[in-house]
Design a protein around this motif. Structure first.
Motif, PDB file in Angstrom:
ATOM      1  N   ALA A   1       0.813  -1.222   0.000  1.00 44.08           N
ATOM      2  CA  ALA A   1       0.000   0.000   0.000  1.00 44.08           C
ATOM      3  C   ALA A   1       0.843   1.266   0.000  1.00 44.08           C
ATOM      4  CB  ALA A   1      -0.912   0.008   1.232  1.00 44.08           C
ATOM      5  N   GLY A   2       0.252   2.309  -0.606  1.00 44.98           N
ATOM      6  CA  GLY A   2       0.796   3.656  -0.478  1.00 44.98           C
ATOM      7  C   GLY A   2      -0.041   4.379   0.559  1.00 44.98           C
ATOM      8  N   GLY A   3      -0.442   5.603   0.238  1.00 44.79           N
ATOM      9  CA  GLY A   3      -1.160   6.418   1.223  1.00 44.79           C
ATOM     10  C   GLY A   3      -2.668   6.244   1.208  1.00 44.79           C
ATOM     11  N   VAL A   4      -3.372   7.315   0.869  1.00 43.51           N
ATOM     12  CA  VAL A   4      -4.818   7.406   1.118  1.00 43.51           C
ATOM     13  C   VAL A   4      -5.640   6.279   0.456  1.00 43.51           C
ATOM     14  CG1 VAL A   4      -6.812   8.932   0.881  1.00 43.51           C
ATOM     15  CG2 VAL A   4      -4.573   9.892   1.476  1.00 43.51           C
ATOM     16  N   GLY A   5      -5.452   6.059  -0.861  1.00 47.58           N
ATOM     17  CA  GLY A   5      -6.248   5.034  -1.567  1.00 47.58           C
ATOM     18  C   GLY A   5      -5.976   3.648  -1.004  1.00 47.58           C
ATOM     19  N   GLY A   6      -4.706   3.362  -0.779  1.00 54.86           N
ATOM     20  CA  GLY A   6      -4.324   2.052  -0.241  1.00 54.86           C
ATOM     21  C   GLY A   6      -4.873   1.839   1.158  1.00 54.86           C
ATOM     22  N   ALA A   7      -4.831   2.904   1.963  1.00 60.54           N
ATOM     23  CA  ALA A   7      -5.278   2.795   3.362  1.00 60.54           C
ATOM     24  C   ALA A   7      -6.762   2.456   3.450  1.00 60.54           C
ATOM     25  CB  ALA A   7      -4.981   4.095   4.102  1.00 60.54           C
TER      26      ALA A   7
ATOM     27  N   ASP B   1       8.200   8.204   0.146  1.00 60.61           N
ATOM     28  CA  ASP B   1       7.685   9.578   0.323  1.00 60.61           C
ATOM     29  C   ASP B   1       8.184  10.201   1.625  1.00 60.61           C
ATOM     30  OD1 ASP B   1       6.109   8.765  -1.743  1.00 60.61           O
ATOM     31  OD2 ASP B   1       4.184   9.081  -0.744  1.00 60.61           O
ATOM     32  N   ASP B   2       8.905   9.424   2.431  1.00 57.84           N
ATOM     33  CA  ASP B   2       9.358   9.931   3.735  1.00 57.84           C
ATOM     34  C   ASP B   2      10.225  11.167   3.557  1.00 57.84           C
ATOM     35  OD1 ASP B   2       8.225   7.529   4.477  1.00 57.84           O
ATOM     36  OD2 ASP B   2       9.829   6.968   5.859  1.00 57.84           O
ATOM     37  N   ASP B   3      10.156  12.045   4.526  1.00 57.10           N
ATOM     38  CA  ASP B   3      10.987  13.251   4.456  1.00 57.10           C
ATOM     39  C   ASP B   3      11.218  13.779   5.871  1.00 57.10           C
ATOM     40  OD1 ASP B   3      12.455  15.321   3.316  1.00 57.10           O
ATOM     41  OD2 ASP B   3      10.982  15.644   1.727  1.00 57.10           O
ATOM     42  N   MET B   4      12.151  14.724   5.977  1.00 51.41           N
ATOM     43  CA  MET B   4      12.437  15.353   7.265  1.00 51.41           C
ATOM     44  C   MET B   4      11.788  16.734   7.293  1.00 51.41           C
ATOM     45  SD  MET B   4      14.390  13.203   8.926  1.00 51.41           S
ATOM     46  CE  MET B   4      15.154  14.133  10.246  1.00 51.41           C
ATOM     47  N   PHE B   5      11.040  17.022   8.340  1.00 53.70           N
ATOM     48  CA  PHE B   5      10.493  18.363   8.552  1.00 53.70           C
ATOM     49  C   PHE B   5      10.793  18.762   9.987  1.00 53.70           C
ATOM     50  CE2 PHE B   5       7.944  16.608   5.113  1.00 53.70           C
ATOM     51  CZ  PHE B   5       7.957  17.644   4.190  1.00 53.70           C
ATOM     52  N   HIS B   6      11.371  19.940  10.178  1.00 59.23           N
ATOM     53  CA  HIS B   6      11.696  20.459  11.516  1.00 59.23           C
ATOM     54  C   HIS B   6      12.532  19.430  12.303  1.00 59.23           C
ATOM     55  CE1 HIS B   6       8.522  23.040  10.103  1.00 59.23           C
ATOM     56  NE2 HIS B   6       7.669  22.034  10.161  1.00 59.23           N
ATOM     57  N   GLY B   7      13.397  18.735  11.589  1.00 62.02           N
ATOM     58  CA  GLY B   7      14.270  17.752  12.253  1.00 62.02           C
ATOM     59  C   GLY B   7      13.580  16.441  12.574  1.00 62.02           C
ATOM     60  N   LEU B   8      12.330  16.266  12.108  1.00 60.79           N
ATOM     61  CA  LEU B   8      11.578  15.054  12.446  1.00 60.79           C
ATOM     62  C   LEU B   8      11.406  14.166  11.225  1.00 60.79           C
ATOM     63  CD1 LEU B   8       8.813  16.800  14.588  1.00 60.79           C
ATOM     64  CD2 LEU B   8      10.856  15.588  15.423  1.00 60.79           C
TER      65      LEU B   8
ATOM     66  N   VAL C   1      14.921   5.401   0.846  1.00 63.78           N
ATOM     67  CA  VAL C   1      14.659   5.460  -0.599  1.00 63.78           C
ATOM     68  C   VAL C   1      13.906   6.774  -0.786  1.00 63.78           C
ATOM     69  CG1 VAL C   1      13.496   4.385  -2.568  1.00 63.78           C
ATOM     70  CG2 VAL C   1      14.432   2.940  -0.752  1.00 63.78           C
ATOM     71  N   LYS C   2      14.236   7.512  -1.822  1.00 62.44           N
ATOM     72  CA  LYS C   2      13.655   8.856  -1.944  1.00 62.44           C
ATOM     73  C   LYS C   2      13.085   9.070  -3.338  1.00 62.44           C
ATOM     74  CE  LYS C   2      14.912  13.344  -0.057  1.00 62.44           C
ATOM     75  NZ  LYS C   2      13.552  13.446   0.418  1.00 62.44           N
ATOM     76  N   THR C   3      11.781   9.320  -3.410  1.00 59.33           N
ATOM     77  CA  THR C   3      11.150   9.594  -4.701  1.00 59.33           C
ATOM     78  C   THR C   3      11.493  11.008  -5.151  1.00 59.33           C
ATOM     79  OG1 THR C   3       9.320   8.134  -4.170  1.00 59.33           O
ATOM     80  CG2 THR C   3       8.935   9.730  -5.933  1.00 59.33           C
TER      81      THR C   3
ATOM     82  N   ILE D   1      -2.182  -5.914  -4.304  1.00 56.79           N
ATOM     83  CA  ILE D   1      -1.604  -4.608  -4.635  1.00 56.79           C
ATOM     84  C   ILE D   1      -2.755  -3.606  -4.549  1.00 56.79           C
ATOM     85  CG2 ILE D   1      -0.373  -3.229  -6.348  1.00 56.79           C
ATOM     86  CD1 ILE D   1       0.893  -5.781  -7.432  1.00 56.79           C
ATOM     87  N   CYS D   2      -2.711  -2.788  -3.515  1.00 59.88           N
ATOM     88  CA  CYS D   2      -3.824  -1.869  -3.220  1.00 59.88           C
ATOM     89  C   CYS D   2      -3.981  -0.804  -4.315  1.00 59.88           C
ATOM     90  CB  CYS D   2      -3.564  -1.192  -1.874  1.00 59.88           C
ATOM     91  SG  CYS D   2      -3.765  -2.328  -0.511  1.00 59.88           S
ATOM     92  N   PRO D   3      -5.152  -0.158  -4.355  1.00 63.68           N
ATOM     93  CA  PRO D   3      -5.359   0.888  -5.367  1.00 63.68           C
ATOM     94  C   PRO D   3      -4.620   2.174  -5.013  1.00 63.68           C
ATOM     95  CG  PRO D   3      -7.320   0.649  -4.012  1.00 63.68           C
ATOM     96  CD  PRO D   3      -6.375  -0.421  -3.568  1.00 63.68           C
ATOM     97  N   SER D   4      -3.320   2.071  -4.999  1.00 63.44           N
ATOM     98  CA  SER D   4      -2.447   3.211  -4.690  1.00 63.44           C
ATOM     99  C   SER D   4      -1.843   3.700  -5.997  1.00 63.44           C
ATOM    100  CB  SER D   4      -1.346   2.771  -3.734  1.00 63.44           C
ATOM    101  OG  SER D   4      -1.899   2.382  -2.499  1.00 63.44           O
ATOM    102  N   ASN D   5      -1.216   4.856  -5.939  1.00 68.93           N
ATOM    103  CA  ASN D   5      -0.632   5.472  -7.141  1.00 68.93           C
ATOM    104  C   ASN D   5       0.356   4.499  -7.819  1.00 68.93           C
ATOM    105  OD1 ASN D   5       1.231   7.057  -8.766  1.00 68.93           O
ATOM    106  ND2 ASN D   5       0.244   8.861  -7.897  1.00 68.93           N
ATOM    107  N   PRO D   6       0.104   4.172  -9.119  1.00 73.08           N
ATOM    108  CA  PRO D   6       0.950   3.183  -9.808  1.00 73.08           C
ATOM    109  C   PRO D   6       2.269   3.747 -10.317  1.00 73.08           C
ATOM    110  CG  PRO D   6      -0.773   3.930 -11.287  1.00 73.08           C
ATOM    111  CD  PRO D   6      -1.001   4.656  -9.986  1.00 73.08           C
ATOM    112  N   ILE D   7       2.486   5.057 -10.107  1.00 72.54           N
ATOM    113  CA  ILE D   7       3.743   5.676 -10.552  1.00 72.54           C
ATOM    114  C   ILE D   7       4.681   5.877  -9.371  1.00 72.54           C
ATOM    115  CG2 ILE D   7       4.773   7.691 -11.739  1.00 72.54           C
ATOM    116  CD1 ILE D   7       2.739   6.457 -13.543  1.00 72.54           C
ATOM    117  N   VAL D   8       4.132   6.314  -8.227  1.00 71.92           N
ATOM    118  CA  VAL D   8       5.017   6.680  -7.113  1.00 71.92           C
ATOM    119  C   VAL D   8       4.786   5.903  -5.814  1.00 71.92           C
ATOM    120  CG1 VAL D   8       5.662   9.006  -7.870  1.00 71.92           C
ATOM    121  CG2 VAL D   8       3.536   8.687  -6.602  1.00 71.92           C
ATOM    122  N   SER D   9       3.663   5.183  -5.680  1.00 68.80           N
ATOM    123  CA  SER D   9       3.425   4.513  -4.391  1.00 68.80           C
ATOM    124  C   SER D   9       3.775   3.026  -4.439  1.00 68.80           C
ATOM    125  CB  SER D   9       1.961   4.661  -3.965  1.00 68.80           C
ATOM    126  OG  SER D   9       1.656   6.019  -3.763  1.00 68.80           O
TER     127      SER D   9
END
Ligand code: FO1
Length: 310
Positions: A8-14, A37-44, A137-139, A192-200
């Motif tokens: 799964a990816g995000g919203v559709g997969g969830a 899709d993970d990233d750092m924001f404000h050191g988190l 891994v970074k998209t 394979i959940c209905p998540s984005n087929p390009i990036v998720s």
């Protein structure tokens, strides 16, 4: 029922994951989630797709957005803005607690898998939520003029730049998480959940060895299309497919999963695409794939799980 592993990816997969969790016991379902899709924001360390799946399973999801926590407030974010921080990525106060705890666990040497297990347990989630990898891994969205980190493209620039391609930095050296591999061998079906087929979904299946494991898999693999009537159910999948000159249809999604899926589930509205998808070497199941209510999610989950028994 034997064990099922959902990618799964995000919203559709969830949404489908939530439906599956209502009909499969914790020992019958594990969810492997995209972390590119993970990233750092404000050191988190923010892990949006993992959190979207966790919040769905914990019944915490913001119903309007599909991500974040229902009823969250943004007091800390306003304070951060006053302190001169960039605040285009909306992190609510309750959501921030998840990122603070995750980051603290990662800093103390825990893996992302261990941190996710710990967070899931604290949120009362009984099903396994497994990050696809403990390695970064970074998209990257490759646009006409520049290369953008995924959240920059997706949130800050609202997917407006035209993309020429996407790249998953680190994918060739990242190891699939051990729990992912263990669950693959113990499972009887992959969904394979209905998540984005390009990036998720691609970051998950392009991890070293995973495509081979899925194509030689001993059980059934069932894909669910996130495209209905040439539109994405949620998010930028249709726009991205169009810009990459792919068919914006369930056929276009199925083409990406050739050699991986035994079954492909499409919406009634796309019934006329079934023949073309069958020609790609998959059986097609036609049903309602739009998931607005919890009943819709459970109903689609039942349809998908019934295919495993076929
Ligand atoms: N999506 C947005 O469109 N805008 C946001 O500000 C935003 C914040 C955010 C915070 C935490 C989180 O877990 C997810 C968040 N998302 C936001 C969603 C996220 O960008 C996407 O769901 C995925 O990365 C795509 O699958």
């Amino acid at each position: 029922m034997h064990k099922v592993i959902a990618l799964a990816g995000g919203v559709g997969g969830a949404k489908l994951v939530l439906g599956l969790s209502k009909i499969l016991k914790p020992q019958e379902l594990s969810v492997v989630v995209n972390t590119a899709d993970d990233d750092m924001f404000h050191g988190l360390h923010v892990s949006p797709d993992v959190d979207t799946v966790m919040y769905a399973l914990a019944g915490l999801t913001n119903k309007t957005t599909g991500w974040g926590v229902e009823g969250d407030t943004f007091i800390t974010l306003s304070a951060l803005q006053k302190l001169g921080e960039d605040t285009w990525f909306q992190l609510g106060d309750l959501d921030l607690a998840t990122h603070i705890k995750r980051t603290s666990m990662l800093n103390s040497g825990k893996s992302l898998t261990e941190a996710t297990q710990n967070l899931s347990k604290s949120l009362g989630i009984l099903h396994d939520v497994i990050p696809m990898s403990d390695d970064p891994v970074k998209t990257i969205a490759i646009t006409e003029t520049e290369e953008l980190d995924f959240q920059d493209y997706f949130v800050r620039q609202k997917c407006e730049p035209v993309i020429k391609g996407v790249r998953f930095d680190g994918i060739n050296t990242a190891k699939p998480s051990q729990q992912f591999i263990d669950n693959m061998s113990q499972s009887e079906a992959i969904i394979i959940c209905p998540s984005n087929p390009i990036v998720s979904i691609p970051p998950i299946i392009e991890l070293p060895g995973i495509k081979e494991l899925i194509s030689n898999y001993h059980g059934k693999t069932i894909g669910v299309s996130p495209i209905v009537s040439n539109q994405a159910l949620k998010g930028p999948a249709a726009k991205m497919m169009r810009e990459l000159q792919e068919d914006v249809s369930s056929i276009g999604v199925a083409k990406r999963y050739v050699g991986l899926c035994d079954w492909f589930v499409i919406d009634k509205a796309d019934a006329e695409e079934a023949d073309a998808i069958e020609k790609l070497g998959m059986n097609v199941h036609i049903t309602s794939t739009i998931m607005n209510s919890n009943e819709d999610k459970i109903s689609l989950a039942n349809e998908v799980v019934n295919l495993i028994k076929n």
